[in-house]
Each structure stands twice: as C-alpha cells, then as structure tokens.
Design a protein around this motif. Structure first.
Motif, PDB file in Angstrom:
ATOM      1  N   GLY A  92       1.050  -1.049  -0.100  1.00  0.00           N
ATOM      2  CA  GLY A  92       0.427  -0.209   0.129  1.00  0.00           C
ATOM      3  C   GLY A  92       0.878   1.301   0.436  1.00  0.00           C
ATOM      4  O   GLY A  92       1.930   0.911   0.146  1.00  0.00           O
ATOM      5  N   LEU A  93      -0.191   2.303  -0.019  1.00  0.00           N
ATOM      6  CA  LEU A  93       0.649   3.553   0.403  1.00  0.00           C
ATOM      7  C   LEU A  93       1.024   4.268   1.313  1.00  0.00           C
ATOM      8  O   LEU A  93       0.599   4.187   2.116  1.00  0.00           O
ATOM      9  CB  LEU A  93      -0.176   4.503  -0.650  1.00  0.00           C
ATOM     10  CG  LEU A  93       0.241   6.310  -0.382  1.00  0.00           C
ATOM     11  CD1 LEU A  93       1.655   6.372  -1.490  1.00  0.00           C
ATOM     12  CD2 LEU A  93      -0.895   7.363  -1.566  1.00  0.00           C
ATOM     13  N   VAL A  94       1.988   5.141   1.470  1.00  0.00           N
ATOM     14  CA  VAL A  94       2.742   5.146   3.251  1.00  0.00           C
ATOM     15  C   VAL A  94       3.814   6.995   2.034  1.00  0.00           C
ATOM     16  O   VAL A  94       3.864   6.983   0.812  1.00  0.00           O
ATOM     17  CB  VAL A  94       4.308   4.929   3.346  1.00  0.00           C
ATOM     18  CG1 VAL A  94       4.641   5.670   4.806  1.00  0.00           C
ATOM     19  CG2 VAL A  94       4.373   3.190   3.706  1.00  0.00           C
ATOM     20  N   ARG A  95       2.685   7.860   2.965  1.00  0.00           N
ATOM     21  CA  ARG A  95       2.770   9.031   2.911  1.00  0.00           C
ATOM     22  C   ARG A  95       4.209  10.213   4.237  1.00  0.00           C
ATOM     23  O   ARG A  95       3.429   9.250   5.176  1.00  0.00           O
ATOM     24  CB  ARG A  95       1.393   9.977   3.114  1.00  0.00           C
ATOM     25  CG  ARG A  95       0.540  10.046   1.565  1.00  0.00           C
ATOM     26  CD  ARG A  95      -1.306  10.067   2.180  1.00  0.00           C
ATOM     27  NE  ARG A  95      -1.014  12.305   2.672  1.00  0.00           N
ATOM     28  CZ  ARG A  95      -0.327  12.980   1.990  1.00  0.00           C
ATOM     29  NH1 ARG A  95      -0.832  12.563   0.361  1.00  0.00           N
ATOM     30  NH2 ARG A  95      -0.981  13.811   2.284  1.00  0.00           N
ATOM     31  N   ILE A  96       4.471  10.282   3.412  1.00  0.00           N
ATOM     32  CA  ILE A  96       5.845  11.369   4.597  1.00  0.00           C
ATOM     33  C   ILE A  96       5.821  12.245   4.059  1.00  0.00           C
ATOM     34  O   ILE A  96       6.424  13.013   2.456  1.00  0.00           O
ATOM     35  CB  ILE A  96       7.373  10.343   4.514  1.00  0.00           C
ATOM     36  CG1 ILE A  96       8.325  10.547   5.328  1.00  0.00           C
ATOM     37  CG2 ILE A  96       7.873   9.621   2.823  1.00  0.00           C
ATOM     38  CD1 ILE A  96       9.260   9.593   5.312  1.00  0.00           C
ATOM     39  N   SER A  97       6.176  12.990   5.099  1.00  0.00           N
ATOM     40  CA  SER A  97       6.972  14.763   4.880  1.00  0.00           C
ATOM     41  C   SER A  97       8.172  14.605   5.519  1.00  0.00           C
ATOM     42  O   SER A  97       8.512  14.215   6.911  1.00  0.00           O
ATOM     43  CB  SER A  97       5.990  15.473   5.424  1.00  0.00           C
ATOM     44  OG  SER A  97       6.476  16.773   6.480  1.00  0.00           O
ATOM     45  N   VAL A 132       3.957  19.639   9.298  1.00  0.00           N
ATOM     46  CA  VAL A 132       3.193  19.250   8.336  1.00  0.00           C
ATOM     47  C   VAL A 132       1.623  18.917  10.194  1.00  0.00           C
ATOM     48  O   VAL A 132       2.434  18.754  10.794  1.00  0.00           O
ATOM     49  CB  VAL A 132       3.116  18.305   7.814  1.00  0.00           C
ATOM     50  CG1 VAL A 132       3.768  18.906   6.212  1.00  0.00           C
ATOM     51  CG2 VAL A 132       3.073  17.521   8.690  1.00  0.00           C
ATOM     52  N   ASN A 133       0.890  19.275   9.355  1.00  0.00           N
ATOM     53  CA  ASN A 133      -0.148  19.133  10.374  1.00  0.00           C
ATOM     54  C   ASN A 133      -0.208  17.047  10.195  1.00  0.00           C
ATOM     55  O   ASN A 133      -1.035  17.254   8.884  1.00  0.00           O
ATOM     56  CB  ASN A 133      -1.321  19.224  10.686  1.00  0.00           C
ATOM     57  CG  ASN A 133      -2.664  18.660  11.859  1.00  0.00           C
ATOM     58  OD1 ASN A 133      -2.463  17.716  12.547  1.00  0.00           O
ATOM     59  ND2 ASN A 133      -3.017  19.316  12.882  1.00  0.00           N
ATOM     60  N   VAL A 134       0.189  16.499  11.268  1.00  0.00           N
ATOM     61  CA  VAL A 134      -0.131  15.144  10.509  1.00  0.00           C
ATOM     62  C   VAL A 134      -1.139  14.273  10.794  1.00  0.00           C
ATOM     63  O   VAL A 134      -1.527  13.665   9.238  1.00  0.00           O
ATOM     64  CB  VAL A 134       1.664  13.699  11.199  1.00  0.00           C
ATOM     65  CG1 VAL A 134       0.998  13.024  11.404  1.00  0.00           C
ATOM     66  CG2 VAL A 134       2.522  14.767  11.963  1.00  0.00           C
ATOM     67  N   PHE A 139      -0.743  12.735   6.943  1.00  0.00           N
ATOM     68  CA  PHE A 139       0.654  11.829   6.760  1.00  0.00           C
ATOM     69  C   PHE A 139       0.520  10.538   7.344  1.00  0.00           C
ATOM     70  O   PHE A 139       0.260  10.888   9.041  1.00  0.00           O
ATOM     71  CB  PHE A 139       1.470  12.332   7.148  1.00  0.00           C
ATOM     72  CG  PHE A 139       1.707  13.711   6.257  1.00  0.00           C
ATOM     73  CD1 PHE A 139       2.463  13.902   4.736  1.00  0.00           C
ATOM     74  CD2 PHE A 139       1.293  15.476   6.177  1.00  0.00           C
ATOM     75  CE1 PHE A 139       3.107  14.516   3.155  1.00  0.00           C
ATOM     76  CE2 PHE A 139       1.599  16.111   4.704  1.00  0.00           C
ATOM     77  CZ  PHE A 139       2.392  15.295   3.992  1.00  0.00           C
ATOM     78  N   ASP A 140       1.622   9.562   7.132  1.00  0.00           N
ATOM     79  CA  ASP A 140       2.302   8.452   7.975  1.00  0.00           C
ATOM     80  C   ASP A 140       3.338   8.879   9.106  1.00  0.00           C
ATOM     81  O   ASP A 140       3.286   8.439  10.107  1.00  0.00           O
ATOM     82  CB  ASP A 140       2.372   7.278   6.687  1.00  0.00           C
ATOM     83  CG  ASP A 140       1.038   6.782   6.719  1.00  0.00           C
ATOM     84  OD1 ASP A 140      -0.266   6.469   6.983  1.00  0.00           O
ATOM     85  OD2 ASP A 140       0.835   7.030   5.525  1.00  0.00           O
ATOM     86  N   ILE A 141       4.101   9.625   8.191  1.00  0.00           N
ATOM     87  CA  ILE A 141       5.439   9.637   8.856  1.00  0.00           C
ATOM     88  C   ILE A 141       5.889  11.561   8.569  1.00  0.00           C
ATOM     89  O   ILE A 141       4.929  12.252   7.520  1.00  0.00           O
ATOM     90  CB  ILE A 141       6.495   8.694   8.106  1.00  0.00           C
ATOM     91  CG1 ILE A 141       6.177   7.600   8.730  1.00  0.00           C
ATOM     92  CG2 ILE A 141       7.886   9.257   9.168  1.00  0.00           C
ATOM     93  CD1 ILE A 141       6.833   6.479   7.984  1.00  0.00           C
ATOM     94  N   TYR A 276       5.324  10.209  13.835  1.00  0.00           N
ATOM     95  CA  TYR A 276       4.019   9.384  13.880  1.00  0.00           C
ATOM     96  C   TYR A 276       3.335   9.203  13.837  1.00  0.00           C
ATOM     97  O   TYR A 276       3.330   8.970  15.728  1.00  0.00           O
ATOM     98  CB  TYR A 276       4.330   7.780  12.662  1.00  0.00           C
ATOM     99  CG  TYR A 276       4.964   7.314  13.755  1.00  0.00           C
ATOM    100  CD1 TYR A 276       5.129   6.164  14.904  1.00  0.00           C
ATOM    101  CD2 TYR A 276       6.613   7.770  14.285  1.00  0.00           C
ATOM    102  CE1 TYR A 276       5.656   5.755  15.757  1.00  0.00           C
ATOM    103  CE2 TYR A 276       7.645   6.548  14.977  1.00  0.00           C
ATOM    104  CZ  TYR A 276       7.361   5.762  16.021  1.00  0.00           C
ATOM    105  OH  TYR A 276       7.672   5.852  16.992  1.00  0.00           O
ATOM    106  N   PRO A 277       1.470   8.677  13.924  1.00  0.00           N
ATOM    107  CA  PRO A 277       0.953   8.288  14.762  1.00  0.00           C
ATOM    108  C   PRO A 277       0.382   7.559  15.402  1.00  0.00           C
ATOM    109  O   PRO A 277       1.497   6.776  15.838  1.00  0.00           O
ATOM    110  CB  PRO A 277      -1.124   8.500  13.774  1.00  0.00           C
ATOM    111  CG  PRO A 277      -0.220   9.002  13.152  1.00  0.00           C
ATOM    112  CD  PRO A 277       1.364   8.626  12.492  1.00  0.00           C
TER     113      PRO A 277
END
Length: 306
Positions: A92-97, A132-134, A139-141, A276-277
């Motif tokens: 799957g997709l992982v979103r990172i900033s 960023v506001n996770v 965002f995941d990370i 991360y959450p």
C-alpha cells in the motif's frame, strides 16, 4: 448493550479534539458523528459533551464514559489486529513529509533501497520545511528538525539525531572583508539569516562556545530566507556569513566552497525527530518504513557531522 460503533465514534471525537478533526481522520461525515453521539447521549440519559462554537469539553459523565470507551475500543482493535497478523506483508501507500534538503540528500538515496526490498509499497514524499499537521493532512510519517518537539496527543516522536548550526562563508568573502575575531564582530559583517532568527526589525543568533559559554548576537542580515538552499548558495557566493546545519555544509567545506568562521562557536542544536501517529493498528508498510528510517537517517547524519 451499546453499539460499538457509537463508542468508537465518541472516543474518536474526544481523542481528535472535535467533530471536524474526527470526521477527517476516521472518514465519517461530521453530521453523522453528531447524530450518532446525540443518540448515544439520549440512550444513556446523560450529556457527555459540552458543545460551543469554539470548543468541545467533556462533562463529568463524559469523562467517566470516555475512560471505559478507550479500553473497549483498544480491546476491539487488538482483536482485529490479532487476525491481521496473518497478513503482515508490507503493501500500500505510505505518505511522508520531510525537510527539503534532507529529502534531496538523504531520502533520495535511501528510499530506493527500501522500495526494492518492499516491491508492493508505494511512497508519497512531500519535501517541505513547514511543520505539517500529521493527522489532519493524513501523513503517516513526518521528519522534523527543531530544538524541541511539542507534545501532541496521538503522536509519537523518536529522535533520529542532532543537527548543529555552524558559521560559514566563502573564502573570497574572507579575503575581501576579513575574518571576525569573536561573535561581537559579526554585526560588522554582511550576514545571511533564517526567518526563524528574525526578531522585530533585525535578527538574533544565540551562539554557544565549546566551553558552554553563550552569547546572543543582534544582526541586520543582508539576506533572510526560510530555504536552506538559498542560504547555502548565498554563503558560497560571498553574500554574507551564514549559520547553517553542519550536515548541509560538510560537503561544501570539503570542496572548499565555504570555510568555517569562529569554529569554536556554534548555533542552537536542532534535534531531528521522526513523528508518526500512535502505532496501535499501524499498517506493516508504515512500520517497516519507520524501522528503515530509524537506521538510515541517523547513519547519514553521523557521516556528515563535522
């Protein structure tokens, strides 16, 4: 017995600080959340939340109910997770900033190795120096470079390493204008500052000596920018003395594009954090990338410490 969904909705509204944030995070319409929780309050015969246009607060009954709800929701989640253990392949997709220069100089080289090892994972990277506001931006990370990371409910922060700022400028600048003998000389020279250094109509650098002495220097910088690349290029081209992270200037120093100035003095230390959450229910794809970054980013930082 109450509907487990209603308990989950109520716990989500409290944990995420409101109906709007909860709706965005769990993917349920705000009006539906409000309707379901109103029904829950009616069945219980107790008001759980005090609603105003600006804030949301738990009543005494709401506090007691929430304490039990959290245990119920976590128990249900643990039950689902125990089944999910059967399917642990990262996918799957992982979103990172990540900060721009760290993305370009570290992640650009590190991520291909991770993605080769995990062919079913896709990665979305947003290079940005803003915070960023996770949760709200999904965002995941997030990787953040700050002296202190604020404690935010629902988020975990792990330290990746330190990034200390050092004073640099081009050799041509030093030939033309001379070299400062101590921090008090800096206001006599053109300087390049970060927006974070700006106060009132000038800027300030809080410098620390190797023997732990500190000195606060007030400046009138010639150039101010939030972009590390802009500040680095300004130092390389002799616009002024810049205070930059040592990992950013290690290569330019080796290439003799810039030189250290007042090497016994350094700026405030930034700590690089991985944010991360809360990991409860975290997908294998996110966990595997977190574990990968916890190894590779500190190694990259250490290699470029001067």
């Amino acid at each position: 017995m109450e509907d487990l969904n209603d308990i989950y909705y109520f716990a989500s509204v409290v944990q995420y600080g409101g109906f709007s944030a909860a709706a965005r995070t769990i993917g349920v319409e705000k009006t539906r959340l409000s309707r379901r929780i109103s029904g829950l309050e009616k069945r219980l015969g107790v008001r759980l939340l005090q609603r105003t246009t600006r804030a949301l607060a738990l009543t005494e009954g709401g506090k007691r109910f929430f304490e039990r709800c959290v245990a119920t929701v976590e128990g249900a989640q643990a039950a689902y997770d125990s089944v999910a253990e059967l399917r642990r392949e990262p996918v799957g997709l992982v979103r990172i900033s990540s900060p721009v220069l760290l993305t370009q100089r570290c992640l650009a080289h590190a991520l291909p190795g991770y993605m080769t090892a995990h062919p079913k994972v896709s990665v979305f990277v947003e290079p940005t120096d803003r915070t960023v506001n996770v949760i709200e931006e999904r965002f995941d990370i997030a990787i953040r470079a700050k002296p202190v990371i604020e404690d935010v409910a629902g988020l975990v922060a792990k330290t990746l390493g330190n990034s200390q700022r050092v004073l640099v400028v081009s050799p041509d600048f030093l030939k033309r204008y001379g070299r400062p003998g101590n921090p008090a000389d800096l206001p006599k020279f053109n300087t390049v500052a970060s927006i974070d250094d700006v106060f009132d109509n000038g800027a300030r650098w809080n410098l620390m000596h190797l023997d732990s002495r500190t000195q606060l220097i007030s400046l009138m910088p010639r150039l101010v920018s939030s972009d590390l690349r802009v500040r680095l290029q300004a130092a390389i081209h002799g616009i002024g003395i810049a205070l930059l992270p040592e990992q950013v200037v290690s290569a330019p120093i080796k290439e003799r594009l810039v030189q250290r100035v007042l090497p016994e003095w350094r700026g405030a230390k930034n700590i690089l954090h991985l944010v991360y959450p809360t990991p409860r229910g975290m997908l294998p794809s996110v966990r595997s990338l977190i574990d990968y970054l916890l190894i590779h980013v500190p190694a990259w930082l250490q290699e470029r410490t001067i």
